[in-house]
Enzyme design. Structure first.
Site, mmCIF file in Angstrom:
data_model
loop_
_atom_site.group_PDB
_atom_site.id
_atom_site.type_symbol
_atom_site.label_atom_id
_atom_site.label_comp_id
_atom_site.label_asym_id
_atom_site.label_seq_id
_atom_site.Cartn_x
_atom_site.Cartn_y
_atom_site.Cartn_z
ATOM 1 N N GLU A 263 -3.578 8.736 3.595
ATOM 2 C CA GLU A 263 -2.806 7.515 3.831
ATOM 3 C C GLU A 263 -2.001 7.650 5.123
ATOM 4 O O GLU A 263 -0.933 8.293 5.120
ATOM 5 C CB GLU A 263 -1.822 7.274 2.677
ATOM 6 C CG GLU A 263 -2.463 7.111 1.323
ATOM 7 C CD GLU A 263 -1.524 6.380 0.368
ATOM 8 O OE1 GLU A 263 -1.903 5.307 -0.105
ATOM 9 O OE2 GLU A 263 -0.412 6.873 0.108
ATOM 10 N N HIS B 115 3.320 11.650 -1.976
ATOM 11 C CA HIS B 115 3.258 10.336 -1.324
ATOM 12 C C HIS B 115 4.240 10.329 -0.141
ATOM 13 O O HIS B 115 5.308 10.937 -0.221
ATOM 14 C CB HIS B 115 3.604 9.223 -2.320
ATOM 15 C CG HIS B 115 3.344 7.859 -1.755
ATOM 16 N ND1 HIS B 115 4.221 7.246 -0.887
ATOM 17 C CD2 HIS B 115 2.290 7.020 -1.888
ATOM 18 C CE1 HIS B 115 3.707 6.075 -0.524
ATOM 19 N NE2 HIS B 115 2.543 5.924 -1.114
ATOM 20 N N GLY C 288 1.894 -0.473 3.639
ATOM 21 C CA GLY C 288 2.736 -1.660 3.493
ATOM 22 C C GLY C 288 2.938 -2.446 4.780
ATOM 23 O O GLY C 288 3.822 -3.295 4.864
ATOM 24 N N SER D 204 -2.511 -0.425 3.164
ATOM 25 C CA SER D 204 -2.858 -1.840 3.383
ATOM 26 C C SER D 204 -4.288 -2.199 2.988
ATOM 27 O O SER D 204 -4.909 -3.070 3.611
ATOM 28 C CB SER D 204 -2.578 -2.249 4.838
ATOM 29 O OG SER D 204 -1.196 -2.138 5.118
ATOM 30 N N GLU E 245 6.305 8.280 0.876
ATOM 31 C CA GLU E 245 7.669 7.810 0.581
ATOM 32 C C GLU E 245 8.484 8.924 -0.089
ATOM 33 O O GLU E 245 9.698 9.011 0.091
ATOM 34 C CB GLU E 245 7.596 6.551 -0.301
ATOM 35 C CG GLU E 245 7.148 5.343 0.528
ATOM 36 C CD GLU E 245 6.368 4.291 -0.232
ATOM 37 O OE1 GLU E 245 6.377 4.295 -1.474
ATOM 38 O OE2 GLU E 245 5.731 3.445 0.430
ATOM 39 N N ASN F 154 -0.898 2.170 -7.128
ATOM 40 C CA ASN F 154 0.425 2.805 -7.088
ATOM 41 C C ASN F 154 1.463 1.690 -7.162
ATOM 42 O O ASN F 154 1.708 1.001 -6.174
ATOM 43 C CB ASN F 154 0.543 3.603 -5.773
ATOM 44 C CG ASN F 154 1.926 4.199 -5.587
ATOM 45 O OD1 ASN F 154 2.741 4.192 -6.512
ATOM 46 N ND2 ASN F 154 2.194 4.701 -4.392
ATOM 47 N N LYS G 173 4.595 1.881 -7.482
ATOM 48 C CA LYS G 173 5.899 2.217 -6.858
ATOM 49 C C LYS G 173 7.049 1.771 -7.782
ATOM 50 O O LYS G 173 6.929 1.907 -8.993
ATOM 51 C CB LYS G 173 5.991 1.631 -5.447
ATOM 52 C CG LYS G 173 4.758 2.001 -4.605
ATOM 53 C CD LYS G 173 4.909 1.705 -3.146
ATOM 54 C CE LYS G 173 3.625 2.076 -2.413
ATOM 55 N NZ LYS G 173 3.717 1.972 -0.972
HETATM 56 P P1 PGA Z 1 -0.030 -0.364 0.424
HETATM 57 O O1 PGA Z 1 0.519 1.038 -0.167
HETATM 58 O O2 PGA Z 1 -1.378 -0.599 -0.180
HETATM 59 O O3 PGA Z 1 1.001 -1.377 -0.012
HETATM 60 O O4 PGA Z 1 -0.092 -0.209 1.903
HETATM 61 C C1 PGA Z 1 -0.350 2.122 -0.337
HETATM 62 C C2 PGA Z 1 0.409 3.292 -0.888
HETATM 63 O O5 PGA Z 1 1.594 3.472 -0.540
HETATM 64 O O6 PGA Z 1 -0.142 4.086 -1.667
#
Ligand code: PGA
Length: 269
Positions: A183, A105, A189, A227, A107, A8, A10
């Site tokens: 997730e 997601h 993150g 992560s 976010e 992803n 982003k």
């Molecule tokens: P990350 O993000 O691997 O940077 O923690 C995962 C995601 O948001 O899908």
């Protein structure tokens, strides 16, 4: 079961030049890495989700490779066209060459107030255009701390149940066109991860819940995200309940992304 490792991206990379550099690295590493040989790529499907603006170009570069392309979201207003400024429809995504979209997601849920109702609409639009859906679910830190994880997940999975009720003719498509990505919001993150045992138990619950919705959903793919990196991928990959990973930060470097994919492809031998 085939593993999936999905990058992803982003709101990254910043420029088309940087997108091309990342693709150069990915394609070069895939063609030279022995572990990602044809056999292994059959065991682990790799997919990347660039931002809308880069989707067609990325797909153009990847169309002769085994790597698939996904959008990060689609419009919930219309599956095709309409007066919806700033939106991008499932049909437009398919036209750009993507075969999947991420939906829900955290976010998007957080910054765009995506609700179960809007996610249901998006899911209906996606599947109506034969766009596969990577459906993200997961609890916040506060919900984790108060042991509400399974309750939160059940509430988020209600979208799938409602989809089945409203679109029974599309149930048969779900085993191959729906992937769940668990997730935990607090792991995204942050460098913090749940234990493999915790993820495994949660995945077991997700799989059981989906199986309860319809017999054909008895063997659904459930990925872990939050992560995941080159150092911890092996431990997640070793657990049979974890069918792959949705990767943010570590997907922006070809080396770490392919190390994760290799971990899952080798674990599924
Ligand atoms: P990350 O993000 O691997 O940077 O923690 C995962 C995601 O948001 O899908």
């Amino acid at each position: 079961m085939q593993a999936w490792v999905i990058g992803n991206w982003k709101q990254n990379p910043a420029t088309s030049h940087d997108v091309n550099a990342l693709l150069d690295d990915l394609c070069a590493a895939i063609s030279t890495t022995k572990q990602m040989s044809h056999d292994n790529s059959a065991r682990c499907q790799i997919m990347v989700a660039p931002s809308f603006i880069h989707l067609a170009a990325v797909n153009g570069r990847l169309k002769d490779t085994s790597i698939l392309c996904a959008a990060q979201d689609i419009s919930g207003h219309s599956a095709s066209v309409g007066a919806y400024t700033g939106e991008c429809s499932a049909q437009q995504i398919v036209d750009a060459g993507a075969t999947w979209t991420i939906l829900g997601h955290s976010e998007r849920r957080q910054y765009h107030q995506e609700s179960n109702d809007s996610l249901l609409q998006k899911m209906i639009h996606a599947l109506s255009q034969d766009l596969g859906v990577v459906f993200c679910i997961g609890e916040s830190q506060a919900q984790y701390d108060t042991k509400q994880t399974l309750e939160v997940i059940d509430n988020q999975l209600a979208v799938i149940k409602e989809f089945i009720t409203q679109q029974p003719e599309l149930i048969e498509a779900l085993p191959t066109r729906l992937i769940i990505a668990y997730e935990p919001v607090w792991a995204i993150g942050t460098g913090k991860v749940p234990t493999v045992a915790e993820v495994s138990a949660t995945h077991k619950h997700i799989k059981r819940t989906l199986a309860g919705f319809a017999d054909s959903l008895s063997n659904m793919t459930v990925l872990y995200g939050g992560s995941v990196n080159a150092d911890n991928a092996n431990s997640f990959a070793a657990d049979p309940m974890i069918d792959g990973a949705l990767v943010g930060g570590a997907s922006l470097k070809a080396d770490s992304f392919l190390t994760i994919a290799t971990a899952f492809s080798q674990a599924s031998i």
